[in-house]
Design a protein around this motif. Sequence first.
Motif, PDB file in Angstrom:
ATOM      1  N   MET A  38      -5.240  -3.377   9.302  1.00 51.33           N
ATOM      2  CA  MET A  38      -3.883  -4.040   9.920  1.00 51.33           C
ATOM      3  C   MET A  38      -3.805  -3.000  11.166  1.00 51.33           C
ATOM      4  O   MET A  38      -3.388  -3.244  12.261  1.00 51.33           O
ATOM      5  N   VAL A  80       8.870   2.397   2.335  1.00 50.37           N
ATOM      6  CA  VAL A  80       8.861   3.694   3.231  1.00 50.37           C
ATOM      7  C   VAL A  80      10.168   3.647   4.060  1.00 50.37           C
ATOM      8  O   VAL A  80      11.027   2.805   3.887  1.00 50.37           O
ATOM      9  N   SER A  96       0.022   7.391 -10.159  1.00 47.72           N
ATOM     10  CA  SER A  96       1.137   7.337  -9.610  1.00 47.72           C
ATOM     11  C   SER A  96       1.476   6.106  -8.723  1.00 47.72           C
ATOM     12  O   SER A  96       0.446   5.905  -7.874  1.00 47.72           O
ATOM     13  N   GLU A 135      -2.668  -2.724  -2.082  1.00 47.62           N
ATOM     14  CA  GLU A 135      -2.723  -1.258  -2.331  1.00 47.62           C
ATOM     15  C   GLU A 135      -1.277  -0.869  -3.122  1.00 47.62           C
ATOM     16  O   GLU A 135      -1.184   0.124  -3.465  1.00 47.62           O
ATOM     17  N   SER A 136      -0.178  -1.539  -2.886  1.00 46.83           N
ATOM     18  CA  SER A 136       0.983  -1.260  -3.527  1.00 46.83           C
ATOM     19  C   SER A 136       1.844  -2.195  -3.933  1.00 46.83           C
ATOM     20  O   SER A 136       1.528  -3.322  -3.598  1.00 46.83           O
ATOM     21  N   LEU A 185      -0.107   7.125   3.376  1.00 45.88           N
ATOM     22  CA  LEU A 185      -0.282   5.730   2.906  1.00 45.88           C
ATOM     23  C   LEU A 185      -0.467   4.418   3.935  1.00 45.88           C
ATOM     24  O   LEU A 185      -1.402   3.540   3.501  1.00 45.88           O
ATOM     25  N   PHE A 186       0.237   4.358   4.745  1.00 41.84           N
ATOM     26  CA  PHE A 186       0.075   3.400   5.806  1.00 41.84           C
ATOM     27  C   PHE A 186      -0.562   3.959   7.250  1.00 41.84           C
ATOM     28  O   PHE A 186      -1.653   3.261   7.495  1.00 41.84           O
ATOM     29  N   GLN A 226      -0.293  -4.967  -6.893  1.00 42.64           N
ATOM     30  CA  GLN A 226      -1.082  -3.943  -6.678  1.00 42.64           C
ATOM     31  C   GLN A 226      -2.533  -4.245  -7.388  1.00 42.64           C
ATOM     32  O   GLN A 226      -2.623  -4.669  -8.694  1.00 42.64           O
ATOM     33  N   ASP A 270       1.951   3.927  -5.544  1.00 41.29           N
ATOM     34  CA  ASP A 270       2.173   4.279  -4.500  1.00 41.29           C
ATOM     35  C   ASP A 270       3.524   3.958  -3.871  1.00 41.29           C
ATOM     36  O   ASP A 270       4.125   3.139  -4.228  1.00 41.29           O
ATOM     37  N   MET A 271       3.796   4.647  -2.839  1.00 42.05           N
ATOM     38  CA  MET A 271       5.277   4.541  -2.544  1.00 42.05           C
ATOM     39  C   MET A 271       5.393   3.212  -1.757  1.00 42.05           C
ATOM     40  O   MET A 271       4.742   3.130  -0.771  1.00 42.05           O
ATOM     41  N   SER A 272       6.150   2.339  -2.502  1.00 39.49           N
ATOM     42  CA  SER A 272       6.256   1.083  -2.014  1.00 39.49           C
ATOM     43  C   SER A 272       7.167   0.731  -0.928  1.00 39.49           C
ATOM     44  O   SER A 272       7.185  -0.153  -0.079  1.00 39.49           O
ATOM     45  N   LYS A 292       4.081  -8.118   4.640  1.00 37.70           N
ATOM     46  CA  LYS A 292       2.639  -8.027   4.507  1.00 37.70           C
ATOM     47  C   LYS A 292       2.463  -6.326   4.250  1.00 37.70           C
ATOM     48  O   LYS A 292       1.590  -6.077   3.389  1.00 37.70           O
ATOM     49  N   PHE A 293       3.255  -5.671   4.665  1.00 35.23           N
ATOM     50  CA  PHE A 293       3.323  -4.077   4.106  1.00 35.23           C
ATOM     51  C   PHE A 293       4.044  -3.721   2.872  1.00 35.23           C
ATOM     52  O   PHE A 293       4.237  -2.648   2.564  1.00 35.23           O
ATOM     53  N   ASN A 296      12.713   4.345   9.510  1.00 34.26           N
ATOM     54  CA  ASN A 296      12.045   4.336  10.744  1.00 34.26           C
ATOM     55  C   ASN A 296      10.538   4.053  10.710  1.00 34.26           C
ATOM     56  O   ASN A 296      10.018   3.526  11.622  1.00 34.26           O
ATOM     57  N   VAL A 297      10.067   3.961   9.550  1.00 37.29           N
ATOM     58  CA  VAL A 297       8.528   3.628   9.471  1.00 37.29           C
ATOM     59  C   VAL A 297       8.761   1.923   9.448  1.00 37.29           C
ATOM     60  O   VAL A 297       7.819   1.322  10.198  1.00 37.29           O
ATOM     61  N   ILE A 345       6.666  -0.645  12.063  1.00 38.41           N
ATOM     62  CA  ILE A 345       6.135  -1.952  11.180  1.00 38.41           C
ATOM     63  C   ILE A 345       6.518  -3.290  11.870  1.00 38.41           C
ATOM     64  O   ILE A 345       5.838  -4.106  12.639  1.00 38.41           O
ATOM     65  N   GLN A 381       7.174  -4.581   2.539  1.00 35.40           N
ATOM     66  CA  GLN A 381       8.444  -3.972   2.462  1.00 35.40           C
ATOM     67  C   GLN A 381       9.389  -5.268   2.360  1.00 35.40           C
ATOM     68  O   GLN A 381      10.134  -5.579   3.388  1.00 35.40           O
ATOM     69  N   VAL A 394       5.747  10.163  13.336  1.00 33.47           N
ATOM     70  CA  VAL A 394       6.375   9.440  12.018  1.00 33.47           C
ATOM     71  C   VAL A 394       5.019   9.484  11.100  1.00 33.47           C
ATOM     72  O   VAL A 394       3.889   9.066  11.434  1.00 33.47           O
ATOM     73  N   LYS A 442      -9.400   2.753  -1.313  1.00 33.60           N
ATOM     74  CA  LYS A 442      -8.359   1.557  -1.565  1.00 33.60           C
ATOM     75  C   LYS A 442      -7.663   1.153  -0.362  1.00 33.60           C
ATOM     76  O   LYS A 442      -6.790   0.181  -0.620  1.00 33.60           O
ATOM     77  N   TYR A 443      -7.391   1.865   0.386  1.00 36.26           N
ATOM     78  CA  TYR A 443      -6.321   1.335   1.535  1.00 36.26           C
ATOM     79  C   TYR A 443      -7.135   0.386   2.603  1.00 36.26           C
ATOM     80  O   TYR A 443      -6.627   0.780   3.786  1.00 36.26           O
TER      81      TYR A 443
END
Lengths: 326, 202
Positions: free
Chosen positions: B91, A76, A70, A308-309, B55-56, A313, A72-74, A107-108, A79-80, A84, A110, B45, B84-85
Amino acid sequence: MDLKKKIKSLLQHAELYKSQGLLNEALEKYVHAGRIIKKHAAVIGNKKLLPAVAKRIKILKAEINRIEASPDMSVVPENVQDIIKNKFAFTDREETRDLEGAVALAKFGQYDRALREFRVLMDREDLKVNAAKNIIRCHVTLNAMSDAVGQYREWFDQSALRPEELNKLRVFLQSILDKKGIKETLPGKEPEPIVREAIVEDPGIMDGEIILPELVQGEILGDADAEEEIIDISSVEITLEEGPGKWRTVEYDVSFQSGRVINLLISSSDKALIEILRTGLELKKVHFYSPIAMFNGEGVVFSKSRIESGPKQGDYSLDIQIKHIR
Amino acid sequence: MANINLKKREIECKIVYYGPGRCGKTTNLDYIFRHFQKQVTGEMVTTETDGDRTLFFDFLPMGLGKIRGYDVRLQLYTVPGQVKYSATRKMVLREVDGLVFVADSLAVRRQKNVLSLKDLHGNLKEYGLSIFKVPLVMQYNKRDLVEQGIPIMSLTTMERDLNRQLKAPSFPASALRGDGVGDTLKTCIKLTLKSLRKQMGW
């Protein structure tokens, strides 16, 4: 231990590991139990047991595969993304904090939010060009070259950017297009810079760590806005000095640049190169290509990590800190 | 180094919960969020993916009140434990002030603990930090699972595997029940503030 007791214990452990989310460990126990049942089928005498264990193994394998496959939730929640942006901008310089925050979002992975932030930063005179270049970089990272070109054309058609700013962006993007072999000529005037020599300013502090002096092309003739002329590196050519491909040169486009640190994306298929470019490795022979000139220099592999995403990936993200440019 | 705002007289410290996947880092933060309401200053959060995997990071802001006229704020983070993360872990670890290493007591996770500690050591090194010098607390989690008949490691084994050289303060814990969670956090805060005092010359 009695055979039946052993099987019972293995199955119990498998269930407990499963309840802990330790799926591989649970699978191992089920497989072990299955082997014993198969081997001693006559002794155990329960014909339903093996199919039942096999069924559990099948379900568990499917579950493990599903989780691993599956995506990864690319993206977010906002609020997340705010965390960041606000907490991963490691700079003491208030004026560049927002830019660093937007780079952190990229970089994350987003990218949509990062693009939004970069667009807002284009209203700030001091960050305008830098933000615009990062917008282009985002599109390039996403392999959305037509979006990068479209964005440039939009800027070209509008009057939000001064001609010299627009020219910097044109040269920047055109070099990327040329490198990628994309036959597209961006509208705008040809630049006529004559680079005398790259000069080095005093060292600065950025990102909470000492960074190397920022190179300034203050000597580019005809450029009145010299103070923001930090060299943009569009690609690098690295000569490897160790490993099986010793003295081989590799060339990579720069996906992001933050001050002295440039970021390269290396395909997961290039395993040998990924192995050679370990963190801390000094790169003694590097050609840094800017849109208008080429410089020799040195760098150091600052960090290396697997992506990772998102669309890249599995590939590797490599940060190289520019140590010296001449 | 902690983020110190001299003008606003604020100090922001970052404590990171590190450890292998499924060891209970998020459970630690979740317990703190639910039981330390007085100190918690905002929502927790989380960024969980399929299968309850981080995930993060997880993030929990806390306040410690005033120390020497400075408003001391804590930010608790967890890292994603899955191998893998790696990039995200690194970071999140950046500019860390204090660390909690959450080790899994399950015998089958013995090697994962060691690998994760090694990963932490390597990542700190890349930021120019020494695992021997950063405020660090070890937590041996999931002690309660022995009651369910799952083989767990003895504390002696875990100390020998993970803490023989580091000699960090260590606590047995059950993050799910809350046993040892508070002691772990309090000790980490204490060590972090001690280190901060040293840096500030107080």
